[in-house]
Design an enzyme around this catalytic site. Structure first.
Site, PDB file in Angstrom:
ATOM      1  N   LYS A 107       0.810  -1.218   0.000  1.00 55.35           N
ATOM      2  CA  LYS A 107       0.000   0.000   0.000  1.00 55.35           C
ATOM      3  C   LYS A 107       0.846   1.272   0.000  1.00 55.35           C
ATOM      4  O   LYS A 107       0.322   2.362  -0.213  1.00 55.35           O
ATOM      5  CB  LYS A 107      -0.956  -0.021   1.182  1.00 55.35           C
ATOM      6  CG  LYS A 107      -1.976  -1.139   1.067  1.00 55.35           C
ATOM      7  CD  LYS A 107      -2.972  -1.154   2.208  1.00 55.35           C
ATOM      8  CE  LYS A 107      -4.082  -2.160   1.981  1.00 55.35           C
ATOM      9  NZ  LYS A 107      -3.679  -3.545   2.306  1.00 55.35           N
TER      10      LYS A 107
HETATM   11  C1  LIG Z   1      -4.507  -4.597   1.818  1.00 51.53           C
HETATM   12  C2  LIG Z   1      -3.805  -5.886   1.735  1.00 51.53           C
HETATM   13  C3  LIG Z   1      -4.258  -6.923   0.881  1.00 51.53           C
HETATM   14  C4  LIG Z   1      -5.546  -6.824   0.097  1.00 51.53           C
HETATM   15  O1  LIG Z   1      -5.490  -5.874  -0.944  1.00 51.53           O
HETATM   16  P1  LIG Z   1      -6.848  -5.383  -1.634  1.00 51.53           P
HETATM   17  O2  LIG Z   1      -6.420  -4.347  -2.625  1.00 51.53           O
HETATM   18  O3  LIG Z   1      -7.695  -4.805  -0.537  1.00 51.53           O
HETATM   19  O4  LIG Z   1      -7.491  -6.559  -2.256  1.00 51.53           O
HETATM   20  C5  LIG Z   1      -3.503  -8.068   0.790  1.00 51.53           C
HETATM   21  N1  LIG Z   1      -2.385  -8.239   1.521  1.00 51.53           N
HETATM   22  C6  LIG Z   1      -1.931  -7.284   2.351  1.00 51.53           C
HETATM   23  C7  LIG Z   1      -0.703  -7.547   3.138  1.00 51.53           C
HETATM   24  C8  LIG Z   1      -2.612  -6.071   2.485  1.00 51.53           C
HETATM   25  O5  LIG Z   1      -2.158  -5.143   3.323  1.00 51.53           O
END
Ligand SMILES: *Cc1c(COP(=O)(O)O)cnc(C)c1O
Length: 429
Positions: A107
């Site tokens: 993210k």
């Molecule tokens: C947010 C997250 C996900 C999921 O991603 P999405 O875009 O919400 O499907 C998967 N793995 C980790 C470690 C995350 O932080």
């Protein structure tokens, strides 16, 4: 580029307005009016381009002329200042490691891009914007780090007390400046419910501009397209069928992959790999889409019972179920299967995966039972962030990265709240 609401009941807006609003007034997600594929030659020659150039080519149509070209290129260079290595785990199975950024979660890219866009827009927008987010762990840290010191933006993060790992808690409670953390006496769903209520509460929204920093925001969502192109660039053989397996919760990351595909990146198929929160795999099996309350698992960033981006995926496939099924497979795995996969990856391939990456790997193994392809799973977080759920023997082999060391010694600052009224008076203070 204009954006419209997927509820079709709000005016079209510019990129800037969509970023600042987050969600349309009719509560629909914003979606770009057009998606123009890039020249096939761009992808054929992709290894001649730097990551920054690839990112610029992919994002430019979505930003349009709202950010000057030079500024957009500077933002991209600043956002992408770390590596995205593709690691071969076994023959024809690769891990795309998205955890080399400042908070070691994928993210980081989206949060940093969104923060820098807002910072640019704030040069001409005199109004303070408050980013309000609920986190089950990873989003909070990435948003806190991405927005730290951005002028004109206050960030308020709600997290469930005792439900995030120590490292995750430090990442979101120790930065100070324009970042504040609220420790909620409850679970993630309580945090999420309070945030949703605040967005609908006119006694708050009349007084301040609230926005979200999760993947419903286009500036957090769209830059995730880059990953898929960075992986493609690193493949030695691009003639084989190419499949991506994405550990999915709110389905933002996978939907960004589909945007890259629409932009011309030759991806044959996507696998949405998930835990026991299985609305999507059930839907693909039965044709019945039934959101549920989330259940708690060891891959908690995917504990989502009603994935917010799924509507964008439906849109990308023209709401055609058969078309969707040809492009998307989806499998769900239990915590036991996830633990076993982490164990096998370590024992047989000397690879330490976090629980989310391990589920991505399981998705590929399942797919390959009946198919042939070159497959890439996204490793979405560094395993150090999920130590409590990793086998102690494997955990003891993980080295503490610099980014994590630097927050561990810092002091936590958080305000405890338990009910919505406390959030409200906190925001209005
Ligand atoms: C947010 C997250 C996900 C999921 O991603 P999405 O875009 O919400 O499907 C998967 N793995 C980790 C470690 C995350 O932080």
């Amino acid at each position: 580029m204009q954006y419209y609401s997927l509820h079709n009941n709000s005016p079209k807006v510019s990129f800037q307005e969509a970023v600042i609003k987050g969600l349309a007034p009719d509560k629909g997600l914003y979606f770009p009016e057009e998606i123009e594929p890039l020249e096939a030659s761009f992808f054929q020659n992709i290894n001649r381009y730097s990551n920054n150039e690839i990112a610029y080519e992919l994002i430019k149509q979505f930003v349009g002329d709202e950010i000057p070209i030079d500024t957009l290129k500077e933002i991209i260079a600043d956002v992408l200042s770390f590596d995205f290595p593709l690691v071969e785990v076994e023959s024809d199975i690769y891990s795309l490691e998205l955890f080399h950024g400042p908070t070691m979660a994928f993210k980081d890219v989206g949060a940093r891009f969104m923060a820098r866009c807002m910072s640019h827009f704030n040069k001409t927008n005199p109004n303070q914007v408050t980013v309000l987010v609920a986190t089950s762990g990873d989003t909070g840290g990435a948003v806190a780090s991405g927005f730290l010191g951005v002028k004109g933006v206050d960030v308020v993060i709600l997290y469930p007390s005792g439900k995030v790992s120590d490292i995750q808690e430090k990442q979101l409670t120790t930065l100070g400046q324009n970042i504040r953390a609220l420790e909620v006496d409850g679970v993630f769903d309580d945090c999420q419910a309070m945030v949703k209520k605040a967005f609908l509460d006119t006694s708050i929204t009349d007084k301040m501009q609230l926005t979200s920093a999760n993947s419903i925001n286009i500036a957090r969502w769209l830059p995730q397209m880059f990953y898929f192109a960075f992986a493609y660039k690193q493949l030695k053989d691009t003639s084989k069928k190419l499949v991506f397996s994405i550990p999915s919760g709110n389905y933002g990351n996978i939907c960004a992959g589909m945007m890259a595909q629409k932009s011309g990146l030759p991806i044959d198929l996507f696998i949405a790999s998930t835990n026991e929160n299985k609305v999507v795999p059930t839907y693909l099996d039965t044709g019945i889409y039934e959101p549920k309350s989330s259940v708690q698992t060891i891959s908690n960033a995917m504990d989502v019972g009603d994935p917010s981006n799924f509507i964008r995926i439906e849109k990308l496939h023209g709401h055609d179920f058969e078309k969707l099924k040809n492009n998307l497979h989806s499998y769900s795995f239990t915590d036991d299967e996830t633990r076993k996969a982490m164990r096998n990856l370590y024992d047989d391939h000397h690879y330490i995966a976090d629980p989310h990456g391990a589920i991505g790997y399981l998705g590929i193994k399942k797919y390959l039972e009946n198919n042939n392809a070159q497959c890439i799973f996204l490793e979405t977080a560094h395993p150090i962030k999920f130590l409590p759920v990793i086998d102690p023997e494997i955990a003891s082999k993980i080295e503490m990265p610099e980014q994590i060391k630097s927050v561990l010694g810092k002091e936590k600052v958080a305000t405890k709240i338990s009910v919505y009224e406390e959030l409200k008076s906190y925001l209005l203070e």
